[in-house]
Design a protein around this motif. Structure first.
Motif, PDB file in Angstrom:
ATOM      1  N   ASP A 123       0.831  -1.181   0.000  1.00 11.89           N
ATOM      2  CA  ASP A 123       0.000   0.000   0.000  1.00 11.89           C
ATOM      3  C   ASP A 123       0.881   1.251   0.000  1.00 11.89           C
ATOM      4  O   ASP A 123       1.579   1.506   0.970  1.00 11.89           O
ATOM      5  CB  ASP A 123      -0.863  -0.057   1.270  1.00 11.89           C
ATOM      6  CG  ASP A 123      -1.757   1.136   1.397  1.00 11.89           C
ATOM      7  OD1 ASP A 123      -1.638   2.038   0.561  1.00 11.89           O
ATOM      8  OD2 ASP A 123      -2.563   1.144   2.332  1.00 11.89           O
ATOM      9  N   PRO A 124       0.861   2.037  -1.070  1.00 11.95           N
ATOM     10  CA  PRO A 124       1.682   3.250  -1.062  1.00 11.95           C
ATOM     11  C   PRO A 124       1.272   4.211   0.050  1.00 11.95           C
ATOM     12  O   PRO A 124       2.091   4.979   0.535  1.00 11.95           O
ATOM     13  CB  PRO A 124       1.412   3.884  -2.422  1.00 11.95           C
ATOM     14  CG  PRO A 124       0.796   2.828  -3.249  1.00 11.95           C
ATOM     15  CD  PRO A 124       0.127   1.876  -2.321  1.00 11.95           C
ATOM     16  N   LEU A 125       0.012   4.122   0.456  1.00 10.60           N
ATOM     17  CA  LEU A 125      -0.416   4.994   1.549  1.00 10.60           C
ATOM     18  C   LEU A 125       0.303   4.622   2.838  1.00 10.60           C
ATOM     19  O   LEU A 125       0.600   5.486   3.653  1.00 10.60           O
ATOM     20  CB  LEU A 125      -1.920   4.893   1.774  1.00 10.60           C
ATOM     21  CG  LEU A 125      -2.795   5.914   1.092  1.00 10.60           C
ATOM     22  CD1 LEU A 125      -4.192   5.850   1.644  1.00 10.60           C
ATOM     23  CD2 LEU A 125      -2.239   7.315   1.267  1.00 10.60           C
ATOM     24  N   THR A 126       0.572   3.329   3.025  1.00  8.76           N
ATOM     25  CA  THR A 126       1.340   2.943   4.200  1.00  8.76           C
ATOM     26  C   THR A 126       2.696   3.633   4.145  1.00  8.76           C
ATOM     27  O   THR A 126       3.187   4.139   5.158  1.00  8.76           O
ATOM     28  CB  THR A 126       1.532   1.417   4.256  1.00  8.76           C
ATOM     29  OG1 THR A 126       0.276   0.804   4.055  1.00  8.76           O
ATOM     30  CG2 THR A 126       2.114   0.990   5.577  1.00  8.76           C
ATOM     31  N   PHE A 175       3.447   6.452   2.622  1.00  9.96           N
ATOM     32  CA  PHE A 175       3.313   7.880   2.902  1.00  9.96           C
ATOM     33  C   PHE A 175       2.957   8.134   4.360  1.00  9.96           C
ATOM     34  O   PHE A 175       3.476   9.049   4.982  1.00  9.96           O
ATOM     35  CB  PHE A 175       2.273   8.503   1.974  1.00  9.96           C
ATOM     36  CG  PHE A 175       2.743   8.622   0.565  1.00  9.96           C
ATOM     37  CD1 PHE A 175       3.888   9.358   0.276  1.00  9.96           C
ATOM     38  CD2 PHE A 175       2.076   8.002  -0.458  1.00  9.96           C
ATOM     39  CE1 PHE A 175       4.345   9.455  -1.019  1.00  9.96           C
ATOM     40  CE2 PHE A 175       2.525   8.099  -1.771  1.00  9.96           C
ATOM     41  CZ  PHE A 175       3.662   8.821  -2.043  1.00  9.96           C
ATOM     42  N   ALA A 176       2.063   7.307   4.884  1.00 12.16           N
ATOM     43  CA  ALA A 176       1.700   7.481   6.291  1.00 12.16           C
ATOM     44  C   ALA A 176       2.914   7.237   7.177  1.00 12.16           C
ATOM     45  O   ALA A 176       3.142   7.957   8.146  1.00 12.16           O
ATOM     46  CB  ALA A 176       0.571   6.523   6.659  1.00 12.16           C
ATOM     47  N   PHE A 177       3.706   6.246   6.810  1.00 15.26           N
ATOM     48  CA  PHE A 177       4.885   5.970   7.628  1.00 15.26           C
ATOM     49  C   PHE A 177       5.887   7.114   7.545  1.00 15.26           C
ATOM     50  O   PHE A 177       6.431   7.552   8.554  1.00 15.26           O
ATOM     51  CB  PHE A 177       5.560   4.664   7.205  1.00 15.26           C
ATOM     52  CG  PHE A 177       6.792   4.373   8.015  1.00 15.26           C
ATOM     53  CD1 PHE A 177       6.673   3.891   9.305  1.00 15.26           C
ATOM     54  CD2 PHE A 177       8.050   4.647   7.518  1.00 15.26           C
ATOM     55  CE1 PHE A 177       7.791   3.672  10.079  1.00 15.26           C
ATOM     56  CE2 PHE A 177       9.176   4.429   8.289  1.00 15.26           C
ATOM     57  CZ  PHE A 177       9.049   3.938   9.565  1.00 15.26           C
TER      58      PHE A 177
END
Lengths: 465, 724
Positions: free
Chosen positions: A88-91, A93-95
């Motif tokens: 998940d690219p959002l993971t 970015f969130a990370f």
């Protein structure tokens, strides 16, 4: 599987520090750094490159797998997070956002210089926050502080006097309150403060687009409640609002008991220690009149724009003249730090501007201690690189109007200024939603904490002409 | 002094010999190990700069005995960097590893276990096995959670050993641990193992899935992501199970972390496939909208990922954001990749009710500066006209206004879309043809040019000076691109069919046919030329009927993805697959594919379009052509190069799904399944040689309008589910 690692580049695109890329060859991070730098060179502006770059497999026999590189810019550094596999690219970015927050908390500011100065701490943070398999681990700063000591002033002092805090950690004693012994992952056990206090900042931001007829096309107010908790022990807080109906689409810090909110719209939580965002929300004016379950953003959901803009741009051959008038629609509060931006288009130059202040403007209740009268505080500047003309007004008192007149020339025959003017502003001691705290109850602890609430608004309005 | 915060000075390249000497010097009179710490910092700084520090291996590991956590951490960091490359010297460290595994400090125990798992060398793995088993049962949750992840590492290094030693079962037991972080990490490790092509299959049953859900509130955000993601490994047997579970996780949509939100949405979308209650499905769809909108208030990077996912979601569940088109209106300073994604979503959300405001926005964008964006905006106006009949009049007017601007690239785009509008609404807008013809000179690219030529040819009967216009256009026939040449050829034949009496038309068609058949090298053009020529020669009337045959009207309804492919892609919501709109196993090596699993609860529409999962285990044929964009690997490239022997199944798969007390972790009989699925493919291929071709285009997003008739047939079954 997972995030492959983190690379931090300086503003020249050179790597400063990176987490260990253990599941791949050494060429792998270099490939990603190269790709990002190449994309940056190619792009007209660094903010125009895709945030997820596809990276073709490098054709070495041992590991020819394609991957992608997520990256964000932050101050003078750029953080890269290569991912391969179905992640998940959002993971990513969130990370990265979480990691940036951690670095900020540890070092105060985040810059090439602070990273270099504290690289050993950054390494330790990598180790604790991101497993080599790409699994984010401990990112709650309350727990992290137990494992990785922040380079605080105290720590420095101890180092100078020869005492060493880490050696006491090493002894293996005193671990009754060791890492992860707390039943609550975001709050460590046994916190003590001499003064028990908790503050809430309600910050709201208006984002709106107004069309050339002055009608609001879309407007949305998002707010967040930032808390700063300095409470001892394990306090259980219950925060209620008098007008919680204005809140919709809420997103909460993990500490908030979601079931309780769903049941009676009260925030029940054991806060982490220090600063954190308690929750964010969307202000929905319609909810007051209509059914609050109707989540659809409809026309009646528009929020009043606190200012008006009149724009007149006359295009001529090789240039244009413009006349922009800004007036405040507020009656009690002043707009502060107003910035009006107009992009003039390629080849613009020869800017001439005259500023003036129109009628209106009286007393206001916020922004105290700053001079309210006079045209002082308004100025303009032009950035020839981005071709943006910027007009700044420090304070716009209620119902006052201001104007900017001028002209510019262009190298092309037909001038092509942007069809939208962006206005940014702030209003202190004000919220669009008028969200009001009813009360904050602290249970499970004996003391009476000191409590405080403040409001603050800002806005970005795109005004088309 | 090695004060924190002043270490920039360590960033200077040093020589190996100097470091070695300094390390030896530090052994004596090192009060509080300050000297050693400083040398180690320099070494670590050099690793950071990319200098090879591996020759210092024996010297650095000497420091491991130093009773100072900070030094231990740096030595372990060194080991992690160079341990793998020093199989002959690694035995020097083993005693230290063993000692640290039994340290009183849980941080050190965890550090030792973790570091060992990073070094996939048999000696280390041997030492790790026993200690890992203890660590998984350690009294300290920090050690347990670290150990859980280490099992996945061990599995990667030596899958069969990890299985033989019973580590997978131990992980399964950890899913019931009292500490939420430990539970989450156990799930993460099992997922990692389950995603491997040679790994055991990881499935959840209802009991375990519910236990995991109970751990969510106490987990960190990352733990929540693992747990929510693992729900896709649970196949509901009854509608009620899926519905109850969705109701339990829906509250996570209010989480502050964007990745948690998107993972929750993925799980919900998955569970919806197994639901029956329409009201609940509608309710969930409604609840998913606001959190998606919330993601748009984040930075542009998160916005981009969110937008790409929204695009997928609204194709499968159009009711999700149907009233929220305004939040996708572009700001002029949005990055271009955000603008383009928003534009596509606006078009997809456009309906008769909101067409007016959407069109107003498109018109606004058509006056912007960015070329690519302007073109897409103009094209979207045309697509809007085709999609929403009620808005067609306004769209045509908007296009005409744009053509009047005389801005070349705007005019060109407008002409391209107008052609499609003529086909969609035959007999309605031909009145604007003269305006188009006035702008003939503005067209200098093949696509708009051939579109214009098509219009002239098709409507040669109502364009008075069609022959002159075509004649002018044919002036440069031999220099044109093939696309334009083909269009000119067809158009001049149409002109001749319409006006077979006119001398000029006869002359023109003769000229063009001669060029096409004699002067041009392109076989397509030449063959078409010959075809027309013979048709006209044999029977001009029939030729006219063929050339001017009635065309099926077109629609844009079909420019959605194929339903089965969508269902499958949505299992990858939030992952790379959803960004590229391709199934990850097609571009990521060793990615296990995902497919909806059939169960009694699966809804009939989804079952009808079910795309079966094919786990390929063919020997690799490594032919990779590097190029931009994700390369779709051939089936053969997907398999792991070495096929490890697969132990026999522990239990019958059918019994597995019935057993309810435990999480079912079964060894799949991968080879068997592969064979059968390949046979299926061959069998179906035998019946219809083109049957495989569907898949080749299935995952493509098609921008082009397609014939209406075929799409009506294709969409028939979906209607109930897809309509608003």
């Amino acid at each position: 599987m997972g995030l492959d690692g983190i690379i931090i580049l300086d503003n020249m695109g050179r790597p400063i520090i990176q987490s260990g890329f253990r599941s791949s060859s050494t060429a792998y991070p270099l490939l990603h750094i190269d790709t990002v730098n190449k994309a940056l060179q190619k792009a007209a502006s660094p903010k125009e490159i895709d945030p997820v770059l596809y990276i073709a497999p490098y054709n070495t026999a041992d590991d020819p797998k394609p991957s992608a590189c997520c990256h964000v810019e932050c101050g003078d550094i750029r953080m890269l997070c290569p991912i391969s596999g179905d992640v998940d690219p959002l993971t990513a970015f969130a990370f990265m956002q979480t990691f940036i927050d951690i670095l900020r908390e540890y070092f105060g500011t985040l810059s090439v210089a602070t990273l270099r100065d504290n690289f050993d701490v950054v390494y330790q943070l990598f180790e604790e926050t991101l497993d080599a398999g790409g699994h984010p681990l401990t990112t709650s700063s309350n727990a992290l502080r137990d494992i990785v000591l922040p380079p605080s002033l105290l720590n420095k002092l101890l180092n100078v006097t020869g005492a060493n805090l880490t050696s006491t950690m090493n002894s293996g004693l005193g671990h009754a309150s060791g890492p992860f012994s707390s039943p609550i992952p975001w709050r460590k056990a046994g916190i003590r403060h001499a003064n028990n206090e908790i503050y809430f900042d309600i910050c709201e931001e208006l984002k709106a687009i107004v069309n050339k007829h002055g009608t609001t096309v879309t407007s949305i107010v998002r707010g967040k409640v930032e808390a700063n908790s300095k409470l001892s022990g394990t306090p259980d807080c219950l925060l209620t609002f008098t007008n919680s109906k204005v809140l919709s689409d809420c997103a909460f810090h993990p500490c908030v008991r979601l079931q309780r909110w769903t049941r009676d719209r009260a925030l029940s939580f054991v806060p982490p220690d220090g600063r954190f965002t308690l929750f964010d929300y969307r202000y929905s004016p319609s909810a007051i009149m209509a059914n609050p379950n109707d989540a659809a953003i409809s026309a009646r959901d528009n929020v009043a724009i606190p200012l008006a803009l009149k724009t007149n741009i006359d295009a001529e051959d090789n240039g244009a003249s413009f006349d922009v008038t800004l007036s405040s629609r507020l009656s009690t509060h002043a707009l502060e730090n107003v910035e009006v931006e107009l992009c003039l288009g390629q080849g613009a130059g020869g800017i001439k501007c005259a500023l003036s202040r129109g009628l209106g403007g009286g007393g206001f209740i916020n922004a105290s201690g700053r001079s309210a009268e006079g045209t002082a505080g308004a100025s303009w500047s032009y950035d020839s690189e981005t071709t943006v003309l910027q007009w700044r007004i420090a304070i716009v008192p209620p119902s006052s109007s201001w104007s900017l007149r001028g002209s510019f020339t262009t190298s092309a025959r037909v001038p092509r200024p942007a069809h939208a003017i962006v206005v940014r502003f702030e209003i202190s001691s004000h919220t669009f939603s008028a969200l009001k705290v009813d009360q904050l109850k602290v249970t499970q602890e004996q003391y009476k904490p000191y409590k405080g609430v403040r409001g603050r608004s800002s806005g970005v309005v795109e005004w088309r002409w | 002094m090695a004060n924190p915060g002043q270490d920039a000075k360590f960033f200077q390249r040093g020589k190996i010999e100097e470091f070695r000497a300094e390390l030896h010097a530090a052994e004596a009179k090192d009060k509080k190990f300050v000297k050693r710490k400083m040398v180690l910092k320099k070494i670590v700084a050099n690793i950071t700069m990319g200098t090879d520090m591996s020759p210092l291996f024996p010297d650095v590991v000497q420091c491991l005995g130093t009773p100072l956590l900070e030094i231990k951490k740096m030595v372990y960091l060194f080991l992690v960097s160079y341990g793998r490359s020093k199989p002959d010297q690694i035995h020097l460290v083993i005693p230290n590893f063993l000692q640290d595994c039994n340290d009183r400090n849980p941080l050190i125990r965890a550090l030792a276990i973790r570091t060992m798992s990073y070094i996939p060398i048999p000696v280390v793995t041997d030492a790790l096995t026993d200690n890992l088993r203890h660590a998984l049962k350690d009294r300290d949750p920090y050690v347990r959670k670290t150990a859980a992840i280490c099992v996945a590492k061990l599995y990667a290094a030596d899958p069969r050993r990890a299985e033989k030693e019973g580590f997978v079962e131990m992980l399964r037991d950890l899913m019931l641990d009292s500490n939420a972080t430990v539970v989450a990490n156990a799930v993460a490790a099992l997922c990692e193992i389950g995603d491997r092509q040679d790994g055991v299959t990881f499935r959840l049953n209802l009991t375990i899935a519910n236990k995991l859900l109970a751990a969510i509130p106490e987990s960190s955000e990352w733990g929540q992501i693992y747990i929510l993601d693992s729900l896709l490994r649970y196949v509901p047997e009854r509608h009620a199970d899926a519905e109850l579970m969705a109701e339990r996780i829906i509250v996570q949509l209010q989480h502050g972390n964007s990745a948690v939100i998107l993972t929750t949405i993925k799980a919900l979308l998955y569970l919806m496939n197994y639901m029956e209650n329409r009201e609940l499905i509608e309710y969930i769809c409604k609840k998913m909208g606001p959190p998606l909108v919330t993601l748009l208030s984040s930075g542009p990077e998160v916005q981009y990922v969110a937008l790409r996912n929204i695009l997928l979601i609204i194709q499968r569940r159009p009711s999700v954001l149907k009233n929220d088109v305004r939040v996708f209106f572009c700001k002029y300073n949005d990055p271009i990749y955000v603008k383009l994604a928003k534009l596509e979503i606006m078009y997809r959300l456009a309906r008769a009710e909101n067409a007016r405001e959407v069109l107003a926005e498109f018109q606004e964008y058509a006056s912007e500066v960015d070329l690519d964006f302007v073109r897409k905006a103009v094209r979207s106006i045309g697509r809007l006209a085709i999609k929403v009949e009620a808005a067609a009049d306004d769209c045509i007017q908007a296009l005409l206004n744009l053509i009047e601007t005389k801005v070349t690239y705007v005019v060109q785009e407008a002409v391209i879309v107008t052609k499609d509008i003529f086909r969609r609404y035959p007999g309605r807008y031909e009145g604007i043809i003269p305006t188009l013809c006035e702008n003939l000179d503005a067209l200098d690219e093949p696509e708009p040019k051939s579109a214009m030529v098509w219009i002239i040819g098709q409507f040669a009967n109502i364009i008075d000076n069609a022959d002159e216009l075509l004649d002018d256009l044919c002036f440069t026939f031999l220099e044109e691109s093939t696309e334009v040449q083909l269009a000119l050829l067809t158009a001049s034949v149409k002109l001749f069919v319409y006006k077979s009496q006119a001398e000029k038309a006869k002359e023109l068609v003769h000229k063009v046919l001669k060029w096409a058949t004699e002067e041009v090298d392109n076989p397509d053009l030449r063959d078409r030329g010959f075809m027309y020529w013979r048709m006209l020669a044999v029977n001009p009337t029939v030729a006219g009927e063929i050339v001017l045959a009635e065309k099926p009207a077109i629609t844009t309804d079909s420019d959605r993805m194929d339903r089965g492919a969508l269902d499958q892609l949505l299992l990858h919501t939030a992952t790379l697959g959803s960004i590229y709109h391709k199934n990850p196993e097609t571009f990521i090596r060793n990615a296990a594919g995902k497919a909806l699993m059939d169960s009694p609860a699966l809804n009939p529409q989804s079952r009808a379009v079910l795309v079966p999962l094919i786990r390929t285990q063919l020997p690799p044929t490594a032919i990779n052509v590097p190029g931009p964009g994700p390369v779709e690997l051939k089936a053969g490239d997907l398999s792991s190069p070495t096929q490890a022997p697969i132990p026999p199944s522990k239990s019958d798969p059918s019994a597995e799904s019935n057993s309810s007390s435990d999480a079912s972790i079964s060894e799949p009989s991968t080879s068997q399944r592969t064979v059968s699925s390949l046979e299926d493919r061959n069998a179906s291929a035998g019946n219809d040689p083109y049957s495989n071709l569907d898949g080749a285009f299935g995952t493509y997003m098609v921008d082009e309008p397609r014939p209406m008739t075929s799409s009506h047939q294709g969409r028939h079954g979906d209607d109930e589910d897809l309509l608003f």
